[in-house]
Design a protein around this motif. Sequence first.
Motif, PDB file in Angstrom:
ATOM      1  N   LYS A   1       0.830  -1.203   0.000  1.00  0.00           N
ATOM      2  CA  LYS A   1       0.000   0.000   0.000  1.00  0.00           C
ATOM      3  C   LYS A   1       0.862   1.250   0.000  1.00  0.00           C
ATOM      4  O   LYS A   1       0.566   2.213  -0.697  1.00  0.00           O
TER       5      LYS A   1
ATOM      6  N   ASP B   1      -5.651  -9.825  -6.171  1.00  0.00           N
ATOM      7  CA  ASP B   1      -5.331  -9.382  -7.541  1.00  0.00           C
ATOM      8  C   ASP B   1      -5.310 -10.518  -8.568  1.00  0.00           C
ATOM      9  O   ASP B   1      -5.802 -10.326  -9.691  1.00  0.00           O
TER      10      ASP B   1
ATOM     11  N   ARG C   1      -7.979   2.202  -4.816  1.00  0.00           N
ATOM     12  CA  ARG C   1      -7.074   3.066  -4.051  1.00  0.00           C
ATOM     13  C   ARG C   1      -6.720   4.302  -4.879  1.00  0.00           C
ATOM     14  O   ARG C   1      -6.721   5.422  -4.372  1.00  0.00           O
TER      15      ARG C   1
HETATM   16  P1  IMP Z   1      -6.720  -3.870   4.765  1.00  0.00           P
HETATM   17  O1  IMP Z   1      -7.229  -2.665   4.034  1.00  0.00           O
HETATM   18  O2  IMP Z   1      -5.273  -3.745   5.110  1.00  0.00           O
HETATM   19  O3  IMP Z   1      -7.587  -4.273   5.900  1.00  0.00           O
HETATM   20  O4  IMP Z   1      -6.708  -5.069   3.715  1.00  0.00           O
HETATM   21  C1  IMP Z   1      -7.862  -5.631   3.238  1.00  0.00           C
HETATM   22  C2  IMP Z   1      -7.598  -6.826   2.364  1.00  0.00           C
HETATM   23  O5  IMP Z   1      -8.357  -6.593   1.167  1.00  0.00           O
HETATM   24  C3  IMP Z   1      -6.175  -7.094   1.888  1.00  0.00           C
HETATM   25  O6  IMP Z   1      -5.465  -7.910   2.774  1.00  0.00           O
HETATM   26  C4  IMP Z   1      -6.426  -7.820   0.577  1.00  0.00           C
HETATM   27  O7  IMP Z   1      -6.729  -9.155   0.824  1.00  0.00           O
HETATM   28  C5  IMP Z   1      -7.679  -7.118   0.076  1.00  0.00           C
HETATM   29  N1  IMP Z   1      -7.293  -6.013  -0.808  1.00  0.00           N
HETATM   30  C6  IMP Z   1      -7.374  -4.672  -0.556  1.00  0.00           C
HETATM   31  N2  IMP Z   1      -6.919  -3.951  -1.596  1.00  0.00           N
HETATM   32  C7  IMP Z   1      -6.526  -4.858  -2.513  1.00  0.00           C
HETATM   33  C8  IMP Z   1      -5.935  -4.743  -3.806  1.00  0.00           C
HETATM   34  O8  IMP Z   1      -5.622  -3.658  -4.314  1.00  0.00           O
HETATM   35  N3  IMP Z   1      -5.685  -5.907  -4.438  1.00  0.00           N
HETATM   36  C9  IMP Z   1      -5.981  -7.121  -3.922  1.00  0.00           C
HETATM   37  N4  IMP Z   1      -6.499  -7.292  -2.723  1.00  0.00           N
HETATM   38  C10 IMP Z   1      -6.771  -6.171  -2.017  1.00  0.00           C
END
Ligand code: IMP
Length: 203
Positions: free
Chosen positions: A13, A160, A186
Amino acid sequence: MKNIYLATSNINKVQELTDIINSSGLKINIATAMARVNMPVIEETADTFSGNAKLKAYTFEELTTKNTWVLADDSGLMVDAIQGNPGVYSSRYAKDGASDSENINKLLKNLKDIDGIKRSARFVCILALIGSDGFEITFKGVCKGFIAKKPEGKNGFGYDPIFIPEGHTQTFGVLDKSIKSKISHRARALTKLICWLGSKFNH
Ligand code: IMP
């Protein structure tokens, strides 16, 4: 140059957000929270993305000296055929501490009888910015698409390899990261944030 601290220890991120802010030309430096303090593991106890994003931002803000701008995000995947799950449980869908492939396998299993456009889904991202003058503001980004039948590609992270964004035929795992950085949930939330920051700080 204004510093905004990013309240996450997720290196993927940090990279995605930094790339997008840097290419915006804004006089803003994104620093990771880890450069200031050790980012604690935060229990994501809220039942909305927005609640969890604010929880992360305020937890970090309390650990720092005041006059700090903090940005936190919460994101996840919502699949229509299973009532918007995994949603806020995206990172721990298979179990607490699950790996990306365990989460992917569980989701593919739950969707095994679902075909075609019924495999519609969307990634959602909420960015929460906590200002040094005590206010908060959130920005939402959504990326619509479909869940593939099997994982393809090694780019990105999380879901992804099984997410095919609308208008494309390949997963984010296969598509070049430059495409994801333009159309992802994002990126879309960030575009709104950048617009807001630009109107506040760049003139
Ligand atoms: P958090 O926002 O850190 O709680 O993460 C949420 C979860 O959503 C991540 O661990 C991924 O499994 C999924 N996730 C969030 N954004 C993405 C992305 O851009 N690609 C793939 N999975 C995502």
